[in-house]
Write a protein that holds these residues in place. Structure first.
Motif, PDB file in Angstrom:
ATOM      1  N   GLU A  60       0.886  -1.141  -0.006  1.00 50.27           N
ATOM      2  CA  GLU A  60      -0.154  -0.084   0.016  1.00 50.27           C
ATOM      3  C   GLU A  60       0.691   1.159  -0.030  1.00 50.27           C
ATOM      4  OE1 GLU A  60      -3.221   0.612  -0.434  1.00 50.27           O
ATOM      5  OE2 GLU A  60      -3.730  -1.514  -0.521  1.00 50.27           O
ATOM      6  N   ARG A  63       2.625   1.598  -3.466  1.00 48.44           N
ATOM      7  CA  ARG A  63       1.167   2.084  -4.408  1.00 48.44           C
ATOM      8  C   ARG A  63       0.992   3.578  -4.080  1.00 48.44           C
ATOM      9  NH1 ARG A  63      -2.372  -1.313  -2.821  1.00 48.44           N
ATOM     10  NH2 ARG A  63      -1.512  -2.923  -4.293  1.00 48.44           N
ATOM     11  N   GLU A  64       0.995   4.026  -2.940  1.00 50.87           N
ATOM     12  CA  GLU A  64       0.605   5.403  -2.478  1.00 50.87           C
ATOM     13  C   GLU A  64       1.864   6.301  -2.811  1.00 50.87           C
ATOM     14  OE1 GLU A  64      -1.386   8.582  -1.113  1.00 50.87           O
ATOM     15  OE2 GLU A  64      -2.150   6.467  -1.489  1.00 50.87           O
ATOM     16  N   ARG A  66       3.753   5.508  -5.318  1.00 47.03           N
ATOM     17  CA  ARG A  66       3.700   5.681  -7.016  1.00 47.03           C
ATOM     18  C   ARG A  66       2.750   6.726  -7.542  1.00 47.03           C
ATOM     19  NH1 ARG A  66       4.523  -0.199  -6.662  1.00 47.03           N
ATOM     20  NH2 ARG A  66       2.074  -0.334  -7.006  1.00 47.03           N
ATOM     21  N   LYS A  67       1.452   6.625  -6.752  1.00 51.22           N
ATOM     22  CA  LYS A  67       0.525   7.737  -6.848  1.00 51.22           C
ATOM     23  C   LYS A  67       0.977   8.965  -6.639  1.00 51.22           C
ATOM     24  CE  LYS A  67      -3.556   4.793  -6.000  1.00 51.22           C
ATOM     25  NZ  LYS A  67      -4.865   4.556  -4.895  1.00 51.22           N
ATOM     26  N   GLN A  68       1.839   9.354  -5.652  1.00 50.58           N
ATOM     27  CA  GLN A  68       2.303  10.697  -5.322  1.00 50.58           C
ATOM     28  C   GLN A  68       3.191  11.170  -6.449  1.00 50.58           C
ATOM     29  OE1 GLN A  68       1.688  12.827  -2.757  1.00 50.58           O
ATOM     30  NE2 GLN A  68       0.481  11.721  -1.541  1.00 50.58           N
ATOM     31  N   LYS A  70       3.058  10.062  -9.519  1.00 48.39           N
ATOM     32  CA  LYS A  70       2.448  10.380 -10.645  1.00 48.39           C
ATOM     33  C   LYS A  70       1.775  11.730 -10.538  1.00 48.39           C
ATOM     34  CE  LYS A  70       1.265   5.667 -12.125  1.00 48.39           C
ATOM     35  NZ  LYS A  70      -0.038   4.781 -12.391  1.00 48.39           N
ATOM     36  N   ARG A  71       1.167  11.882  -9.373  1.00 51.38           N
ATOM     37  CA  ARG A  71       0.463  13.495  -9.099  1.00 51.38           C
ATOM     38  C   ARG A  71       1.497  14.556  -9.217  1.00 51.38           C
ATOM     39  NH1 ARG A  71      -2.822  10.533  -5.249  1.00 51.38           N
ATOM     40  NH2 ARG A  71      -1.155  10.683  -3.502  1.00 51.38           N
TER      41      ARG A  71
END
Length: 254
Positions: A60, A63-64, A66-68, A70-71
């Motif tokens: 998790e 994944r977070e 990677r999201k950060q 990407k953002r």
């Protein structure tokens, strides 16, 4: 005699008691082993659950992350696009307001700009580059006004156009053109009639975005970023050619 008979009995009783105690101890040991085994099994089960939970939490977090990322990347690209658009608008504004107003005739340059094109008209040689025309001098080149009738294939960048008596004119650096087949021909500046100024008692009589046929008497001519305006209070009037007259668009430069 009595002791002789009692001794085997006592030994037998002791043997029976010893075997019973041994069996009881063995059962207790079995129960203790089972309890220890169950504890070990439960501990291993808890350990596996904890490790699984840790792995899930780690996934998790990745994944977070990677999201950060990407953002952050999307935000960076958006800021880069906005900066590019801002620089483009700034470039267009500067080129439209600084480079397309004054022709600066007779300006002297030592070398011609790159990508210049040679034009010959009535036996006279000109060099054309981005709306400016050059003639050879003794030691360099002079910027000159092109003669009427000279023809070019494409208009310079940032040109403007307007209609006068239902005829479309193109202008850049105070040089006027008309479309001619697949090119453009230099023509004289079309004659326009200036409107007379009128007297208005209050600046509130004008509204931004409206076009007026005439200027107030107290309007003062000003030049901002090489563009001609007429200032009256906080309102700036931008001259605009409409048919054979000049009208004035009320704008704010604040």
């Amino acid at each position: 005699m009595k002791l002789t008979f009692l001794l085997p009995a006592l030994l037998a009783i002791g043997a029976v008691s010893g075997s019973a105690l041994g069996a009881q101890n063995e059962r207790e040991n079995d129960k203790s082993f089972k309890r220890d085994h169950d504890k070990r099994v439960e501990y291993k089960r808890d350990e596996r659950r904890y490790e699984k939970k840790q792995r899930i939490e780690h996934k998790e977090e990745k994944r977070e992350d990677r999201k950060q990322e990407k953002r952050k990347l999307a935000k960076y690209k958006q800021e880069k696009r906005e900066l590019h658009r801002y620089n483009q608008r700034k470039y267009n504004y500067l080129t439209n307001h600084h480079n397309s107003v004054t022709y600066r005739q007779n300006r002297f340059v030592n070398h011609l700009p790159r990508s210049s094109a040679s034009i010959r008209f009535n036996g006279i040689s000109f060099t054309f580059n981005d709306g400016l025309y050059y003639r050879k001098a003794k030691r360099g080149y002079h910027v000159v006004k092109p003669p009427r009738g000279l023809r070019i294939n494409t208009l310079p960048r940032n040109y403007r156009h307007f209609k006068h008596h239902n005829t479309t004119y193109y202008t850049y650096q105070n040089v006027y053109y008309m479309a001619d087949n697949d090119g453009y021909t230099v023509v004289d500046e079309p004659s326009t009639r200036l409107n007379q100024a009128i007297k208005v008692s209050n600046v509130k009589d004008y509204r931004l975005g409206q076009t007026y046929d005439s200027l107030p008497m107290a309007a003062q001519a000003v030049i901002i970023n090489s563009q001609q305006y007429f200032k009256y209070g906080d309102i700036y009037f931008l001259p605009q050619i409409s048919d054979d007259e000049i009208k004035y668009l009320a704008i704010s430069l604040g």
